[in-house]
Scaffold this active site. Structure first.
Site, PDB file in Angstrom:
ATOM      1  N   PRO A 296      35.677  39.530  29.674  1.00 31.30           N
ATOM      2  CA  PRO A 296      36.049  40.661  30.545  1.00 31.30           C
ATOM      3  C   PRO A 296      36.398  41.890  29.721  1.00 31.30           C
ATOM      4  CG  PRO A 296      37.124  38.643  31.271  1.00 31.30           C
ATOM      5  CD  PRO A 296      36.462  38.321  29.965  1.00 31.30           C
ATOM      6  N   CYS A 297      35.863  43.038  30.138  1.00 31.25           N
ATOM      7  CA  CYS A 297      35.944  44.229  29.291  1.00 31.25           C
ATOM      8  C   CYS A 297      36.962  45.257  29.769  1.00 31.25           C
ATOM      9  CB  CYS A 297      34.573  44.897  29.200  1.00 31.25           C
ATOM     10  SG  CYS A 297      33.974  45.542  30.781  1.00 31.25           S
ATOM     11  N   GLN A 298      37.613  45.024  30.913  1.00 29.00           N
ATOM     12  CA  GLN A 298      38.512  46.058  31.431  1.00 29.00           C
ATOM     13  C   GLN A 298      39.616  46.399  30.444  1.00 29.00           C
ATOM     14  OE1 GLN A 298      37.509  43.400  33.058  1.00 29.00           O
ATOM     15  NE2 GLN A 298      37.004  43.830  35.193  1.00 29.00           N
ATOM     16  N   PHE A 300      39.409  46.856  27.403  1.00 26.90           N
ATOM     17  CA  PHE A 300      38.949  47.733  26.330  1.00 26.90           C
ATOM     18  C   PHE A 300      38.265  48.997  26.858  1.00 26.90           C
ATOM     19  CE2 PHE A 300      38.719  43.281  25.071  1.00 26.90           C
ATOM     20  CZ  PHE A 300      39.581  43.267  23.996  1.00 26.90           C
ATOM     21  N   GLU A 337      29.458  44.679  25.943  1.00 26.24           N
ATOM     22  CA  GLU A 337      30.827  45.117  26.257  1.00 26.24           C
ATOM     23  C   GLU A 337      30.863  46.634  26.458  1.00 26.24           C
ATOM     24  OE1 GLU A 337      33.485  43.436  26.852  1.00 26.24           O
ATOM     25  OE2 GLU A 337      32.913  41.424  26.190  1.00 26.24           O
TER      26      GLU A 337
END
Length: 517
Positions: A296-298, A300, A337
């Site tokens: 999960p990229c939220q 960053f 990402e």
């Protein structure tokens, strides 16, 4: 412009300098001399191939003594000028061995003939190079920006056979087999299942159907998708010709959608920690040729203002890639990402991932790709990483397919027939400003649909099916859940069309490698 004479040999103090010699420099780097130049005023300069200790590379963490990396910068505008190293920058002559053997098999401790110390290692020990860094920039001006977009691509790759010194070469097929613990990857039995494993649940959401274990056809390459979501990356892999073997995601609704679209694949509803530690997951069942892992990229994202409650968990997930790779041992790894992962505040996590892969003898390449150049009707910039295992060639990134003929909103959603699943238009109570349909979305599709994303006529929001098509999902892709669930699944997904293009390039590289065996 001064005139230079080319020297064949130059003697200075107790050093004899000539083409091919390795010298240490004052700045801590090393140079393999290619050319010796002397001016009319007898000043001597050196040019050649530069090496840098892996401990000094900003994009790589390493604690390996006397390991150096062949460092090369390239500029697409041809503005590169080879460094002229003054003679007084040379410290001493050194020994360097170019090898593709693993660090475990060959390192400085195997070569020292006297009781080693850190100082002796550093100052007099043999240097080993098994890695080349290739950093590509549009221009010196782009490099000087020092931000997420200050490069075209970066790469740390293992040396190819032609670059290795005699006596320090290992057959790539041997390296590949040793890593995968198999004679060849294609001889590994493939398990074909259609299941949904729910940790902590007493019952499955749907009955599991297991077929008899059998060997896959040699022309099929298998694919596993960790943090698969609703399956955007897996969809692209399937369209490219990969056999989707399994998907893993913690989100129950997303894994239900995944199961609807990938018959024969294991669909695991679990966290990465559960997957790595639970006894019910047998590592041998999850070996694949190609592994995708996009945590999960939220956490960053550059758009993030407030840290989510599970911020630390998401950061830990990206570092779990190391254990995942040891479990799955894929030939090729991909990761996608947010480009925010390259921002200064987050780079340590990205560097940790790269370092973990390099330490496991993977070659790694990454760049920021604009998915709008691959058929997505939005400027969606993401950092994409490709890594290839021991003995494997490193695939390159595919060339853009839609540089000039960008896909538009109108051309994307006009193909949706009336009455299509998840396509039930409902008008706004208060219409909004219309905008041009023959262009791209102004805002990214996010887990909530994206800020101010609505139909170009201004009369209604996009339907779930329109959001899916704008993310390049095929028309027949099935979704489960409420409207908000589906939009969240679509917004978090990797667009399948760029994924398809990426995996087509990876498959070409794998097939070319296997043709040589």
């Amino acid at each position: 412009m001064p005139h230079y004479d080319v020297l064949q040999v130059f003697q200075t103090g107790n050093m004899t300098l000539k083409k091919g010699k390795i010298v240490g420099l004052r700045d801590g780097d090393f140079l393999k001399i290619d050319t010796l130049l002397q001016t009319e005023t007898t000043e001597v300069f050196l040019q050649g191939r530069r090496y840098r200790r892996t401990t000094k590379l900003a994009d790589l963490k390493s604690a390996r003594p006397n390991e150096v990396c062949w460092f090369e910068e390239m500029y697409l505008d041809e503005s590169y000028v080879e460094d002229m190293i003054p003679l007084d920058h040379v410290v001493r002559v050194r020994q360097l061995k170019m090898t593709n053997k693993t660090f475990k098999e060959l390192n400085i401790s195997h070569m020292m003939k006297w009781p080693p110390t850190s100082k002796l290692y550093r100052d007099e020990g043999i240097l080993f190079c098994r890695l080349k860094a290739e950093f590509t920039y549009e221009s010196h001006a782009q490099k000087a920006k020092e931000n997420s977009f200050s490069f075209v691509s970066k790469c740390f790759r293992s040396l190819c056979p032609a670059e290795v010194d005699d006596g320090f070469y290992q057959d790539p097929a041997v390296l590949r087999a040793a890593w995968q613990e198999l004679p060849t990857t294609m001889d590994h039995p493939r398990r074909s299942t259609s299941t949904e494993t729910l940790i902590g649940d007493k019952e499955r959401l749907s009955p599991g159907v297991t077929t008899q274990t059998q060997s896959s056809p040699r022309h099929r390459y298998t694919f596993g998708d960790c943090f698969c979501g609703c399956g955007g990356m897996s969809c692209g892999a399937k369209l490219a010709g990969l056999e989707v073997k399994w998907g893993l995601d913690f989100n129950r609704e997303a894994i239900r959608t995944y199961q609807l679209n990938f018959d024969g694949a294991s669909c695991e509803n679990a966290s990465i920690e559960q997957f790595l530690n639970a006894d019910i997951f047998n590592p041998a069942d999850y070996r694949v040729d190609v592994l995708h892992s996009s945590p999960p990229c939220q956490s960053f994202s550059p758009a993030q203002v407030v840290k989510p409650k599970d911020f630390e968990d998401k950061q830990a997930a990206i570092l779990a890639v190391n254990d995942l790779v040891k479990m799955v041992r894929p030939r090729v790894i991909t990761m996608e990402e947010t480009f925010g992962l390259l921002h200064q505040a987050n780079r340590e996590f990205f560097i940790s991932v790269v370092s973990c892969l390099v330490d496991q003898n993977y070659s790694v390449r990454w760049k920021v790709m604009n998915f709008g150049e691959y058929g997505v009707p939005q400027d969606r910039r993401r950092v994409v990483l490709i890594a290839s295992g021991p003995g494997e060639a490193l695939p390159d990134f595919p060339q853009p397919t839609h540089t000039r003929n960008r896909t538009t909103i109108a051309s994307t959603i006009s193909i949706i027939p009336p009455g299509a699943p998840n396509h039930h238009p409902k008008e706004f109570l208060d219409p909004r400003r219309p905008y041009e349909a023959n262009g791209s979305l102004q805002n990214l599709i996010a887990c909530g649909g994206g800020l101010d994303n609505y139909h170009p006529d201004g009369k209604r929001p996009f339907t779930e099916r329109e959001y899916a098509c704008l993310q390049t999902f095929p028309l027949d892709y099935k979704f489960t859940g409420k409207r908000t669930d589906i939009i969240k699944q679509v917004g978090n997904a990797v667009p399948p069309l760029p994924a398809k293009t990426l995996y087509e390039e990876i498959l070409r590289c794998l097939r070319k490698t296997d043709e040589r065996i």
